[in-house]
Structures are given as structure tokens and as C-alpha cells.
Design a protein around this motif. Structure first.
Motif, short mmCIF file in Angstrom:
data_model
loop_
_atom_site.label_atom_id
_atom_site.label_comp_id
_atom_site.label_asym_id
_atom_site.label_seq_id
_atom_site.Cartn_x
_atom_site.Cartn_y
_atom_site.Cartn_z
N PHE A 146 21.24 25.95 68.69
CA PHE A 146 20.97 24.53 68.88
C PHE A 146 19.55 24.27 69.38
N VAL A 192 18.36 20.94 68.16
CA VAL A 192 19.24 19.77 68.21
C VAL A 192 19.92 19.80 69.57
N GLN A 194 22.36 19.79 72.47
CA GLN A 194 23.81 19.68 72.63
C GLN A 194 24.13 18.59 73.65
N SER A 199 24.76 15.54 67.32
CA SER A 199 24.38 16.95 67.13
C SER A 199 25.46 17.79 66.43
#
Length: 383
Positions: A146, A192, A194, A199
Motif C-alpha cells: 500500500f 495508497v 490504508q 483504497s
């Protein structure tokens, strides 16, 4: 292809539905300090201007507040980003519009953050494949997935099904909004965060290419967010798959594979979403059991100065959540063993609160203990 626009996102019904979902999820305030309870008044005063800025492409999302909260199987925590409530509502509204566009095209072997799909379905699929003779597991670990998602690669996948420049621009702004760590703003050129409602969908959009590649090659697999297991019939095939899929992930999707943690093992030695497997049933992994006991030790710690009613409430809430998830893999004897262990821990809490021998003896007699045993226990130094 469904044609969606920024106007669809800000439709009154869609925004109200998004707000109800955000309110139900609760959560902490972002960097602006506005809580869920305070948000309706804030939205009443500011929504008109925000709506116009969204339509005109001028809306600037707030940076997210980063905290370390999500436990990892390998130990430690994953960073969690907390957007301001307004951005959570807008992201949820975007997600509600985009999910019907993307979800019908996702793989049947993708289970994370999708309607009517769950982790239980994912692990049961793995068990079925093992029973059909796919006895080697390829576990490819994505390093800090992420945090390392390439924005251009992701936006390219989003734009395959979304043409509206207003939505694409807004998603791009959310990806680049930055994070605040210990009061300092850090720019985000990758990743991205979390914690935002958008997301999970974005991660599924990117990793859908992985799913399609595995399907094209005829592999059995299950994926839940960035956690995936691929099942094959021979050790030789497993190593070949690990090498070729690692190359695909790094060259095509531009995500980093942790070669040290990625491994090939017999399926019965693999772990997926906290579960392990035999040919007949699911079992709970040793790491999950260890974390379970560690949390119960904390909740039954004798030095924790809380009332027994509050302690019981915390224990009950934690066990209910744990059993709702892991109960499908628990045997009756395991549950009985845990129950006995936990009761001993709770008894120790009572003995700590009854800190004098006379008090312990009296309370034990009140509970129905024979006088002789109550005296022996109350005078014992092994409390």
C-alpha cells in the motif's frame, strides 16, 4: 461499460448514503479535528462550496493523519491513514459509484473488500483446491504494497473503465494528498494510504491484472487484498510459478516482491489470512493463537486497575470477534482448553483484588467454596 461522472458522485442520495456508511464506521477525526458527531454542522455550513469545487475540479483533499495501528502477521504494525471526515464521505461516494463499474469484472478468486465475499470464502476455496490435489503453495509477499503502488500504473487501470476527467482528477488528488506524520507533512509520490474508503477498491483494481494473469495460465489461487496464495500440484511447478509471477508483478504492475519472505511450501505448511490447512479441515495458525493468548493475558492482567464488569465486557467483546472469525476452524476440545485457561486467569484477577487473606476467605465462602478449601486457598502465597 457504465458511464459515470463526477455529477453522479455528488448526487444527494449518493452523498447521504456515503455519510450513513461513514457514520456507521465511526473512526477518529483527521488532521482538522472534526469528529463524526461534529460533522453534520460542518457539512451544513460548507457543503455548497465543496460541491461546486468538486464540479469545477478545484477541490483539494486534506492530507491524511498517519498512525501505526494495523497488526501484521510478521509482527509490528502497518501504517493507517486517517482522512478527515469530509474526505471519507467523498471517497465513500466515489467508491459507491465505481464499485458497480469494476466489481462485475473482478475475478471469482478475489475475495477482499467486495460485496457478498469474505475471508471465510477465500480460505474455504484454498481448502477445496488442496483436497483436489493442489498440494504445493506459492506465497508471494508484496513488500509494503500500500506504500509503494505506482500512481501512473494504478491510474492507467482506473482509466480503462472510467472516462470522466472529473473523477480521474479527484482520485489523482487523493493519491497525492500527502500524509501528516508527527505533525509534519510528507508528500506522497507513491502508495495508497490504508484507512480511506477508496483504497481497498483501488488495490483491487490494480491487482485484478494479477488475477487475470493467473486465470490465463490456469492456476488455482485465492486473493484477499494484497494477500494471495497460488496452489499447484508439484514443487517444480511451484518454483516456476513463483519466479514468473514475481517478474510479472515487478515489471508490469511495478510492485516490489519481498524475495526473502516469498516462499514455496507444502500446502499444509502454508498460512493464509490467519488459517492453516490439513487435507480435511481448516486450523488456526500458531501466530493467530499466540496473538489471541497475548491479548487475553493483557485483558486479564492483575495489575490493570479496572472494575471486573469492565474487564468482563472487554474480554467478551474480544472473544466474540475472534470466534466469529476463527470459530470455523476451532475444535470443541480446543475451545474447552481455552475456557479453562481463561477461567484461571480471571480467578487470579479476583484473588489480586481480594488482597488480604481474610477478604479472600470470606469471598470464597460467599461463592459456595467449602470452608476448609476457602481457608487453604485464601492463606496460600501462590496467588
Amino acid at each position: 461499460m457504465l458511464l459515470v461522472t463526477i455529477e453522479d458522485v455528488i448526487q444527494r442520495d449518493n452523498i447521504l448514503r456515503a455519510w450513513k456508511q461513514v457514520r456507521a464506521n465511526k473512526g477518529a477525526p483527521g488532521i482538522d479535528g472534526i469528529t463524526i458527531e461534529e460533522f453534520p454542522e460542518y457539512a451544513h455550513d460548507n457543503w455548497k462550496g465543496i460541491k461546486h469545487s468538486l464540479l469545477e475540479g478545484r477541490y483539494i483533499p486534506s492530507p491524511v493523519k498517519r498512525v501505526e495501528k494495523i497488526p501484521k502477521d510478521s509482527g509490528g504494525t502497518r501504517p493507517l491513514g486517517i482522512p478527515v471526515v469530509m474526505d471519507r464521505v467523498i471517497q465513500q461516494a466515489v467508491c459507491q459509484i465505481l464499485s458497480p463499474v469494476f466489481d462485475p469484472h473482478f475475478s471469482e478468486s478475489s475475495f477482499g473488500f467486495r460485496p457478498n465475499r469474505s475471508a471465510h470464502q477465500a480460505v474455504k476455496k484454498v481448502l477445496r483446491d488442496i483436497q483436489r490435489g493442489y498440494v504445493y503453495a506459492v506465497d508471494i509477499d508484496l513488500e509494503k504494497f500500500f506504500d509503494t503502488v505506482d500512481h501512473d500504473t494504478l491510474m492507467n487501470r482506473v482509466s480503462r473503465r472510467v472516462r470522466d476527467k472529473g473523477i480521474l482528477r479527484l482520485i489523482g488528488k487523493y493519491l497525492r494528498a500527502g500524509v501528516v506524520v508527527d505533525g509534519r507533512l510528507n508528500q506522497t509520490s507513491k502508495g495508497v494510504p490504508q484507512g480511506g474508503p477508496l483504497s481497498p477498491l483501488l488495490s483491487n483494481i490494480l491487482l485484478d491484472d494479477l488475477d487475470k494473469e493467473l486465470e490465463k495460465r490456469g492456476h488455482r489461487f485465492a486473493r484477499y487484498a494484497d494477500d494471495a496464495v497460488i496452489l499447484v500440484k508439484s514443487e517444480r511447478a511451484a518454483y516456476r510459478v513463483m519466479e514468473s509471477i514475481s517478474r510479472f508483478l515487478e515489471k508490469v504492475l511495478k510492485v516490489k516482491v519481498n524475495r526473502d519472505k516469498s516462499r514455496v511450501v507444502k500446502a499444509e505448511e502454508s498460512s493464509f489470512l490467519g488459517f492453516t490447512f490439513t487435507k480435511k479441515r481448516l486450523t488456526v495458525s500458531e501466530k493467530s493463537i499466540t496473538r489471541f493468548k497475548a491479548e487475553l493475558r493483557r485483558l486479564t492482567g492483575r495489575s490493570w486497575g479496572v472494575s471486573m464488569d469492565y474487564r468482563y465486557w472487554k474480554i467478551r467483546t474480544y472473544i466474540q470477534g475472534w470466534m466469529n472469525y476463527f470459530g470455523i476452524a476451532m475444535k470443541y476440545n480446543d475451545v474447552v482448553e481455552f475456557d479453562h485457561w481463561l477461567r484461571r486467569r480471571v480467578r487470579m484477577c479476583y484473588m489480586k483484588q481480594w488482597n488480604r487473606a481474610r477478604k479472600r476467605i470470606g469471598e470464597l465462602i460467599k461463592l459456595g467454596a467449602p470452608r476448609y478449601h476457602a481457608i487453604l486457598t485464601g492463606l496460600s502465597s501462590q496467588q
